[in-house]
Design a protein around this motif. Structure first.
Motif, PDB file in Angstrom:
ATOM      1  N   GLU A   1       0.818  -1.231   0.000  1.00  0.00           N
ATOM      2  CA  GLU A   1       0.000   0.000   0.000  1.00  0.00           C
ATOM      3  C   GLU A   1       0.841   1.265   0.000  1.00  0.00           C
ATOM      4  O   GLU A   1       0.285   2.359  -0.003  1.00  0.00           O
ATOM      5  N   SER A   2       2.165   1.131   0.032  1.00  0.00           N
ATOM      6  CA  SER A   2       2.993   2.348   0.075  1.00  0.00           C
ATOM      7  C   SER A   2       2.879   3.105  -1.245  1.00  0.00           C
ATOM      8  O   SER A   2       2.528   2.541  -2.282  1.00  0.00           O
ATOM      9  N   LEU A   3       3.176   4.409  -1.182  1.00  0.00           N
ATOM     10  CA  LEU A   3       3.067   5.279  -2.352  1.00  0.00           C
ATOM     11  C   LEU A   3       4.469   5.761  -2.701  1.00  0.00           C
ATOM     12  O   LEU A   3       5.149   6.366  -1.864  1.00  0.00           O
ATOM     13  N   LEU A   4       4.894   5.478  -3.952  1.00  0.00           N
ATOM     14  CA  LEU A   4       6.259   5.829  -4.344  1.00  0.00           C
ATOM     15  C   LEU A   4       6.262   7.040  -5.273  1.00  0.00           C
ATOM     16  O   LEU A   4       5.710   6.986  -6.380  1.00  0.00           O
ATOM     17  N   LEU A   5       6.892   8.124  -4.830  1.00  0.00           N
ATOM     18  CA  LEU A   5       6.946   9.355  -5.623  1.00  0.00           C
ATOM     19  C   LEU A   5       8.383   9.656  -6.035  1.00  0.00           C
ATOM     20  O   LEU A   5       9.299   9.534  -5.217  1.00  0.00           O
ATOM     21  N   PHE A   6       8.551  10.049  -7.289  1.00  0.00           N
ATOM     22  CA  PHE A   6       9.888  10.409  -7.768  1.00  0.00           C
ATOM     23  C   PHE A   6       9.914  11.892  -8.119  1.00  0.00           C
ATOM     24  O   PHE A   6       9.185  12.348  -8.991  1.00  0.00           O
ATOM     25  N   VAL A   7      10.777  12.620  -7.418  1.00  0.00           N
ATOM     26  CA  VAL A   7      10.832  14.080  -7.585  1.00  0.00           C
ATOM     27  C   VAL A   7      11.925  14.467  -8.580  1.00  0.00           C
ATOM     28  O   VAL A   7      13.059  13.993  -8.484  1.00  0.00           O
ATOM     29  N   THR A   8      11.566  15.316  -9.520  1.00  0.00           N
ATOM     30  CA  THR A   8      12.538  15.774 -10.511  1.00  0.00           C
ATOM     31  C   THR A   8      12.333  17.262 -10.816  1.00  0.00           C
ATOM     32  O   THR A   8      11.211  17.747 -10.728  1.00  0.00           O
ATOM     33  N   PRO A   9      13.406  17.975 -11.164  1.00  0.00           N
ATOM     34  CA  PRO A   9      13.211  19.351 -11.630  1.00  0.00           C
ATOM     35  C   PRO A   9      12.677  19.306 -13.061  1.00  0.00           C
ATOM     36  O   PRO A   9      12.684  18.236 -13.679  1.00  0.00           O
ATOM     37  N   PRO A  10      12.233  20.445 -13.630  1.00  0.00           N
ATOM     38  CA  PRO A  10      11.643  20.405 -14.973  1.00  0.00           C
ATOM     39  C   PRO A  10      12.624  20.004 -16.071  1.00  0.00           C
ATOM     40  O   PRO A  10      12.207  19.468 -17.104  1.00  0.00           O
ATOM     41  N   ASN A  11      13.930  20.255 -15.874  1.00  0.00           N
ATOM     42  CA  ASN A  11      14.907  19.856 -16.898  1.00  0.00           C
ATOM     43  C   ASN A  11      16.305  19.734 -16.272  1.00  0.00           C
ATOM     44  O   ASN A  11      16.514  20.119 -15.126  1.00  0.00           O
ATOM     45  N   SER A  12      17.251  19.203 -17.065  1.00  0.00           N
ATOM     46  CA  SER A  12      18.584  18.898 -16.533  1.00  0.00           C
ATOM     47  C   SER A  12      19.377  20.171 -16.188  1.00  0.00           C
ATOM     48  O   SER A  12      20.147  20.186 -15.231  1.00  0.00           O
ATOM     49  N   GLU A  13      19.208  21.224 -16.994  1.00  0.00           N
ATOM     50  CA  GLU A  13      19.943  22.477 -16.706  1.00  0.00           C
ATOM     51  C   GLU A  13      19.536  23.028 -15.344  1.00  0.00           C
ATOM     52  O   GLU A  13      20.352  23.529 -14.588  1.00  0.00           O
ATOM     53  N   GLU A  14      18.238  22.898 -15.048  1.00  0.00           N
ATOM     54  CA  GLU A  14      17.740  23.396 -13.757  1.00  0.00           C
ATOM     55  C   GLU A  14      18.318  22.545 -12.613  1.00  0.00           C
ATOM     56  O   GLU A  14      18.636  23.074 -11.547  1.00  0.00           O
ATOM     57  N   LEU A  15      18.480  21.248 -12.866  1.00  0.00           N
ATOM     58  CA  LEU A  15      19.073  20.374 -11.844  1.00  0.00           C
ATOM     59  C   LEU A  15      20.495  20.856 -11.531  1.00  0.00           C
ATOM     60  O   LEU A  15      20.869  21.019 -10.370  1.00  0.00           O
ATOM     61  N   GLU A  16      21.264  21.110 -12.590  1.00  0.00           N
ATOM     62  CA  GLU A  16      22.644  21.570 -12.405  1.00  0.00           C
ATOM     63  C   GLU A  16      22.653  22.921 -11.676  1.00  0.00           C
ATOM     64  O   GLU A  16      23.416  23.126 -10.741  1.00  0.00           O
ATOM     65  N   ARG A  17      21.746  23.813 -12.098  1.00  0.00           N
ATOM     66  CA  ARG A  17      21.657  25.146 -11.465  1.00  0.00           C
ATOM     67  C   ARG A  17      21.387  25.016  -9.963  1.00  0.00           C
ATOM     68  O   ARG A  17      21.982  25.707  -9.157  1.00  0.00           O
ATOM     69  N   ARG A  18      20.488  24.107  -9.606  1.00  0.00           N
ATOM     70  CA  ARG A  18      20.131  23.937  -8.182  1.00  0.00           C
ATOM     71  C   ARG A  18      21.291  23.348  -7.378  1.00  0.00           C
ATOM     72  O   ARG A  18      21.556  23.784  -6.261  1.00  0.00           O
ATOM     73  N   LEU A  19      21.957  22.358  -7.984  1.00  0.00           N
ATOM     74  CA  LEU A  19      23.090  21.743  -7.275  1.00  0.00           C
ATOM     75  C   LEU A  19      24.203  22.760  -7.060  1.00  0.00           C
ATOM     76  O   LEU A  19      24.765  22.855  -5.970  1.00  0.00           O
ATOM     77  N   VAL A  20      24.497  23.536  -8.095  1.00  0.00           N
ATOM     78  CA  VAL A  20      25.543  24.563  -7.989  1.00  0.00           C
ATOM     79  C   VAL A  20      25.092  25.645  -7.010  1.00  0.00           C
ATOM     80  O   VAL A  20      25.825  26.056  -6.116  1.00  0.00           O
TER      81      VAL A  20
END
Ligand code: ADP
Ligand code: 5GP
Length: 211
Positions: free
Chosen positions: A116-135
């Motif tokens: 019954e567990s609920l599995l959610l996968f969180v992602t930013p809208p695109n890869s450039e934004e992922l890099e921007r957030r990490l930096v």
């Protein structure tokens, strides 16, 4: 009737905004509880034992596994990580929806043990934004950021095991979306077994008339 809470797994690329999202979910809605994991990795600057993690030795971790004190555990980049059983069970009994912020190996163990567990996968809208957030977060060196981004390719291949993808673009909208997903998940027949059994029992009284 006391309803048991849901077990919610939240995974996603490093830098996707999981920590930020969880903090806001917990401060916005009081039906969520966050599980604090146990780990053998060393605390980072500013991390407090019992708040970010329970920091333990390898021996202590293995001892906890032996005592069945973890509902899942995994080895990630050379360190053990695991979810303590007692807190999760206690909060779910109270009717709280317990959030586990864990990686995919753990997520798959949870799905297997708790259907019954609920599995959610969180992602930013695109890869450039992922890099921007990490930096932009400024907590890792250039080399570590490159490693985490490289790892994201592998992680993206496991997303199909999850129930929903959550795109964290506008944070407020994202918080609302997770809340809505949880409310909808609660109403599936799989998670309404108790109610279904009850109404099925009640309906039996009409059977004689029908026959
Ligand atoms: P994770 O826990 O997934 O590694 P964090 O919660 O630490 O990610 O977020 C990474 C960075 O992105 C942080 O600097 C955070 O402030 C920022 N961030 C998180 N969500 C958003 C969002 N919706 N829009 C813009 N920046 C965000
Ligand atoms: P970090 O060392 O950056 O805090 O975490 C590394 C990874 O371990 C992250 O993907 C995080 O979600 C995951 N993680 C944290 N706690 C647990 C846990 O209890 N179990 C599992 N399987 N993964 C965890």
């Amino acid at each position: 009737m006391q309803h048991k809470g849901l077990l919610i797994v939240l995974s996603g690329f490093s830098g996707a905004g999981k920590g930020t999202l969880v903090k806001k979910l917990i401060s916005t809605y009081d039906h969520f509880s966050l599980s604090v994991s146990m780990t053998t990795r060393a605390p980072r600057e500013g991390e407090v034992n019992g708040r970010e993690y329970f920091f333990v030795s390898k021996e202590e971790f293995e001892d906890t596994i032996q005592r069945d004190g973890l509902i899942e555990h995994a080895n990630y980049c050379g360190n053990y990580y695991g979810t303590p059983r007692a807190y999760v069970e206690q909060e779910m009994e109270k009717g709280k929806d317990v959030i586990l912020e864990i990686e995919i190996q753990g997520a798959l163990q949870i799905k297997k043990k708790f259907s019954e567990s609920l599995l959610l996968f969180v992602t930013p809208p695109n890869s450039e934004e992922l890099e921007r957030r990490l930096v932009g977060r400024g907590t890792e060196t250039k080399e570590v950021i490159a490693k985490r981004l490289a790892r994201a390719t592998e992680e993206s291949k496991g997303v199909e095991a999850y129930d929903y993808i959550v795109i964290n673009d506008d944070l407020t909208k994202c918080v609302e979306e997770v809340h809505n997903l949880v409310e909808a998940a609660r109403m599936t027949p799989l998670r309404q077994r108790e109610f279904l059994t009850q109404i099925q029992e009640e309906l039996k009284k009409y059977q004689k008339v029908e026959e």
